[in-house]
Design a protein around this motif. Sequence first.
Motif, short mmCIF file in Angstrom:
data_model
loop_
_atom_site.label_atom_id
_atom_site.label_comp_id
_atom_site.label_asym_id
_atom_site.label_seq_id
_atom_site.Cartn_x
_atom_site.Cartn_y
_atom_site.Cartn_z
N GLU A 1 14.93 16.25 11.14
CA GLU A 1 13.71 16.81 11.74
C GLU A 1 12.80 15.74 12.34
O GLU A 1 12.05 16.02 13.26
CB GLU A 1 12.93 17.62 10.69
N PHE A 2 12.85 14.51 11.81
CA PHE A 2 11.96 13.45 12.29
C PHE A 2 12.77 12.21 12.67
O PHE A 2 12.69 11.16 12.02
CB PHE A 2 10.92 13.09 11.22
N PRO A 3 13.54 12.28 13.77
CA PRO A 3 14.36 11.13 14.17
C PRO A 3 13.52 10.00 14.74
O PRO A 3 13.91 8.84 14.66
CB PRO A 3 15.29 11.72 15.22
N PHE A 4 12.37 10.32 15.35
CA PHE A 4 11.49 9.29 15.88
C PHE A 4 10.09 9.88 16.01
O PHE A 4 9.90 10.89 16.69
CB PHE A 4 11.98 8.79 17.23
N ILE A 5 9.11 9.28 15.37
CA ILE A 5 7.75 9.81 15.38
C ILE A 5 6.75 8.67 15.49
O ILE A 5 7.06 7.50 15.22
CB ILE A 5 7.45 10.62 14.10
N TRP A 6 5.55 9.01 15.91
CA TRP A 6 4.39 8.11 15.90
C TRP A 6 3.43 8.60 14.82
O TRP A 6 3.15 9.79 14.73
CB TRP A 6 3.68 8.12 17.26
N VAL A 7 2.91 7.67 14.04
CA VAL A 7 1.96 8.01 12.98
C VAL A 7 0.78 7.04 13.06
O VAL A 7 0.96 5.83 13.20
CB VAL A 7 2.60 7.93 11.57
N ARG A 8 -0.42 7.60 13.00
CA ARG A 8 -1.65 6.80 13.02
C ARG A 8 -2.27 6.80 11.63
O ARG A 8 -2.28 7.84 10.97
CB ARG A 8 -2.63 7.37 14.04
N GLY A 9 -2.78 5.65 11.18
CA GLY A 9 -3.43 5.60 9.88
C GLY A 9 -3.97 4.23 9.54
O GLY A 9 -3.94 3.29 10.37
N GLN A 10 -4.43 4.07 8.30
CA GLN A 10 -5.04 2.83 7.82
C GLN A 10 -4.11 2.16 6.81
O GLN A 10 -3.50 2.83 5.98
CB GLN A 10 -6.40 3.13 7.18
N VAL A 11 -3.98 0.83 6.95
CA VAL A 11 -3.08 0.07 6.07
C VAL A 11 -3.71 -0.10 4.69
O VAL A 11 -4.86 -0.54 4.57
CB VAL A 11 -2.76 -1.30 6.69
N THR A 12 -2.94 0.25 3.64
CA THR A 12 -3.35 -0.01 2.25
C THR A 12 -2.12 -0.46 1.47
O THR A 12 -0.98 -0.26 1.90
CB THR A 12 -3.94 1.26 1.59
N ASN A 13 -2.36 -1.07 0.31
CA ASN A 13 -1.28 -1.52 -0.58
C ASN A 13 -0.28 -2.41 0.15
O ASN A 13 0.94 -2.28 0.00
CB ASN A 13 -0.54 -0.31 -1.19
N LEU A 14 -0.77 -3.30 0.98
CA LEU A 14 0.09 -4.19 1.78
C LEU A 14 0.81 -5.17 0.86
O LEU A 14 0.20 -5.79 -0.02
CB LEU A 14 -0.76 -4.94 2.80
N ALA A 15 2.15 -5.31 1.08
CA ALA A 15 2.95 -6.25 0.28
C ALA A 15 3.88 -7.01 1.20
O ALA A 15 4.51 -6.43 2.09
CB ALA A 15 3.75 -5.49 -0.78
N ARG A 16 3.98 -8.37 0.95
CA ARG A 16 4.85 -9.22 1.76
C ARG A 16 5.77 -10.02 0.82
O ARG A 16 5.47 -11.15 0.45
CB ARG A 16 4.03 -10.20 2.59
N PRO A 17 6.90 -9.45 0.41
CA PRO A 17 7.83 -10.19 -0.46
C PRO A 17 8.51 -11.32 0.30
O PRO A 17 8.41 -11.43 1.52
CB PRO A 17 8.81 -9.12 -0.92
N ALA A 18 9.26 -12.15 -0.45
CA ALA A 18 9.93 -13.32 0.15
C ALA A 18 11.01 -12.93 1.14
O ALA A 18 11.40 -13.74 1.98
CB ALA A 18 10.53 -14.18 -0.98
N SER A 19 11.50 -11.70 1.09
CA SER A 19 12.55 -11.28 2.02
C SER A 19 12.07 -11.23 3.47
O SER A 19 12.88 -11.21 4.40
CB SER A 19 13.06 -9.88 1.62
N GLY A 20 10.77 -11.21 3.67
CA GLY A 20 10.24 -11.10 5.03
C GLY A 20 9.94 -9.67 5.44
O GLY A 20 9.28 -9.43 6.46
N HIS A 21 10.43 -8.69 4.68
CA HIS A 21 10.09 -7.30 4.97
C HIS A 21 8.64 -7.05 4.57
O HIS A 21 8.10 -7.73 3.70
CB HIS A 21 11.00 -6.35 4.19
N ILE A 22 8.02 -6.07 5.20
CA ILE A 22 6.63 -5.74 4.91
C ILE A 22 6.57 -4.29 4.42
O ILE A 22 7.14 -3.39 5.04
CB ILE A 22 5.74 -5.90 6.16
N TYR A 23 5.88 -4.10 3.27
CA TYR A 23 5.73 -2.77 2.70
C TYR A 23 4.23 -2.44 2.62
O TYR A 23 3.42 -3.28 2.23
CB TYR A 23 6.35 -2.69 1.30
#
Length: 459
Positions: free
Chosen positions: A20-42
């Motif tokens: 149902e959601f193969p590609f979407i745009w979402v607007r919002g505010q960043v919270t709970n930002l995490a940057r592990p050593a892998s380089g991925h951002i959560y």
Amino acid sequence: MKIFSVTDITRAVKDVLETEFPFIWVRGQVTNLARPASGHIYFTLTDGDAGLSVVWFKGNQRNGGNGGEESVNPLTGEIESGAPLELEDGMEILCAGHMNVYPPRGTYQLVAELVQEQGVGDLKLAFEAMKRKLSEKGYFAEDRKMDIPRSPKRVAVVTAATGAAVRDFLKIAETRGTGAEIRIYPTLVQGDAAPAQIAQALDAVSDDGWAEVTVLIRGGGSLEDLWAFNTEPVADSIFRSTVPVLCGVGHEVDVSIADYVADKRVATPSHAAQELWPRREILMQTVDEMDSSLTRSFENFLTMRYSRLETLQKGLSWLSPAQRVERLLLSFEEEGERLNRAAGKFLKTKFDTVEALGSRLSFAFGEERIERREQDLAGLQRRLARAADIFLKDKQSECETASNSLRMLDPESPLERGYSLVTIEKSGTFLRSPDEVEDGDSIRLRVKSGEVRAKVTSE
């Protein structure tokens, strides 16, 4: 009753969500930002009422954290350089990507393919100011906009010559329509020099007078990247264009001043090609349907003509002299047979009638019959004579009685005995009373042998 396993449920939710959601745009505010050593951002994307988990894999991050080296935008295919976007808690952003389910935890998340900051304050203010200014000048009025031709044969494309936008446009164009000639009017689509070059290219299209439609396209980007399409020179050139302008700048969420001024706006460069030309399979299906319809129409036409021909052949055979003579001969034979039958019946009827009349005549005029008739006639004559004598006597007596009555009723019979009849001369009526006359009135006295005139006096 079927009992599902946790894996089955998770897999089913994953299939539904990702379909149902193969590609979407979402607007919002960043919270709970995490940057592990892998380089991925959560991080969590929230609008105050709900939160959505987002993962931005290192390979999808612009420049991939490669220290400012050039990389390719995963959505537009354009070569970009510069440091990746530095996310911070509380930052307002736009994320583009697809939804998926992470089975080990049974949670759903957005896999970001593009993350960009949600506008810049000063640019937003400038955008709104320019929008108000051009709206007041009538640049956005619908009644001035031209229709975009369908399936054009000559198309001018104003865009970057090596960008992903023109490649996407040409790739889609190759698979649609029945073929068209496309001219590229190359120009910068980003930077300080871009507005003047875009305006110059649009004016060149109008001056050439060759194209049926102008396509103004560019891939997606931030508000700063797309700012050339929010400038007054570009808006002016679109407004004065004598060729219809189809604008496909950025993505669905990116709306520029050029989109408002253009004769029509589409979401992306690919959509621009889809707007101009129908898919070839649809055209082929249309041709097949038209071919089938033509075949059915031709078959119906032939059927109608064959039916008409049979009718005409029957009519022609009916009007043929030989057929007419044959029908007349057949009719003569039938009428001859009918005449013979009618003649035989007629003669038999007449013979029977003559025979019956002969029998009746013989019975009516035999010798005994005549003798009886003579005796009856003699008796009737005697009765008639007696009846006539009685009738005449009766009538004579009636005449005498009537004559006596008439003599008694005759008004002149009293004159024989010395009476007279008096009439008033002026009215001609009989005088019955002295009151009916006055002195001097003339009267007539009728006696047996004539009339006497007199006047009334009172002496």
